[in-house]
Enzyme design. Structure first.
Site, mmCIF file in Angstrom:
data_model
loop_
_atom_site.group_PDB
_atom_site.id
_atom_site.type_symbol
_atom_site.label_atom_id
_atom_site.label_comp_id
_atom_site.label_asym_id
_atom_site.label_seq_id
_atom_site.Cartn_x
_atom_site.Cartn_y
_atom_site.Cartn_z
ATOM 1 N N ASP A 62 -6.430 0.776 0.950
ATOM 2 C CA ASP A 62 -6.530 1.205 2.344
ATOM 3 C C ASP A 62 -7.932 0.870 2.853
ATOM 4 O O ASP A 62 -8.689 0.120 2.220
ATOM 5 C CB ASP A 62 -6.222 2.698 2.490
ATOM 6 C CG ASP A 62 -7.162 3.560 1.673
ATOM 7 O OD1 ASP A 62 -8.186 3.050 1.166
ATOM 8 O OD2 ASP A 62 -6.890 4.765 1.543
ATOM 9 N N LYS A 109 0.833 -1.200 0.000
ATOM 10 C CA LYS A 109 0.000 0.000 0.000
ATOM 11 C C LYS A 109 0.868 1.251 0.000
ATOM 12 O O LYS A 109 0.675 2.157 -0.823
ATOM 13 C CB LYS A 109 -0.926 0.020 1.218
ATOM 14 C CG LYS A 109 -1.881 1.225 1.222
ATOM 15 C CD LYS A 109 -2.619 1.377 2.536
ATOM 16 C CE LYS A 109 -1.735 2.041 3.583
ATOM 17 N NZ LYS A 109 -2.494 2.424 4.797
#
Length: 210
Positions: free
Chosen positions: A140, A121
């Site tokens: 996320d 991420k």
């Protein structure tokens, strides 16, 4: 409508609603975005933005951070939570950048995720926003929630979600879709009380009304 067609329609409808697609974190370089994104784990972007000015004043680049005492970094990032691990990882990452990458932030997924404290991420956010490279889709909390509600995945595992989503969107949109889903998640498709009646995607959402 299949998932690929739905994905195209999502981008088409959300882009006009959210024309500014930039991180909420304050940064001026790949290094600053990397640090800020690491600090943002389990912390609000607003809180991180109050911490990073002092952080970057003291350690403006990887070379400076590589020579920092972990305890000093802990003191500065304390309010972001999990401060001991974050400080340890940031200093270790800086040392690796100095020893292996000439004191710069590496520009590949493999090298970024080899840095302590940097998962896919964070790497995707840095690559897309600071280095102009779309290597994947940052997943996320908001992307995880909306990708399921919109029928783009049936998983709640961020790694699987990313793999499910990447074929559905044009590569040029991989960075944008993260921002679009984050912004839409904050404004409309909220976790506890989604505003389905006000949603521009209501008629194509397979889980409208949950």
């Amino acid at each position: 409508m299949d998932a690929a067609a739905r994905a195209r329609e999502i981008v088409k409808r959300l882009r006009p609603l959210y024309p500014v697609l930039t991180p909420a974190l304050d940064y001026h370089s790949a290094y600053e975005l990397l640090v800020a994104t690491v600090l943002a784990a389990q912390c609000t972007d607003a809180r991180v933005n109050t911490v990073t000015p002092e952080f970057f004043r003291r350690w403006p680049d990887p070379a400076a951070l590589a020579h920092a005492a972990v305890g000093d970094v802990e003191d500065v990032v304390h309010s972001t939570g999990f401060f001991r691990q974050k400080a340890k990882n940031l200093v270790a990452a800086a040392r690796r950048m100095v020893s292996l990458h000439g004191g710069t932030v590496p520009d590949t997924m493999e090298a970024l995720t080899a840095l302590p404290g940097v998962a896919r991420k964070t790497a995707n956010i840095v690559l897309s926003n600071a280095l102009g490279k779309n290597e994947g889709i940052a997943v996320d909390t908001h992307v995880r929630r909306l990708s399921f509600r919109l029928g783009l995945t049936s998983s709640d595992n961020p790694i699987i979600i990313e793999k499910d989503m990447m074929p559905l969107f044009a590569r040029k949109d991989w960075g944008a879709i993260n921002h679009l889903l984050v912004l839409h998640g904050r404004a409309v498709c909220k976790a506890r009380s989604p505003r389905c009646d006000a949603c521009a995607l209501g008629d194509i959402c397979p889980r409208r009304g949950l």
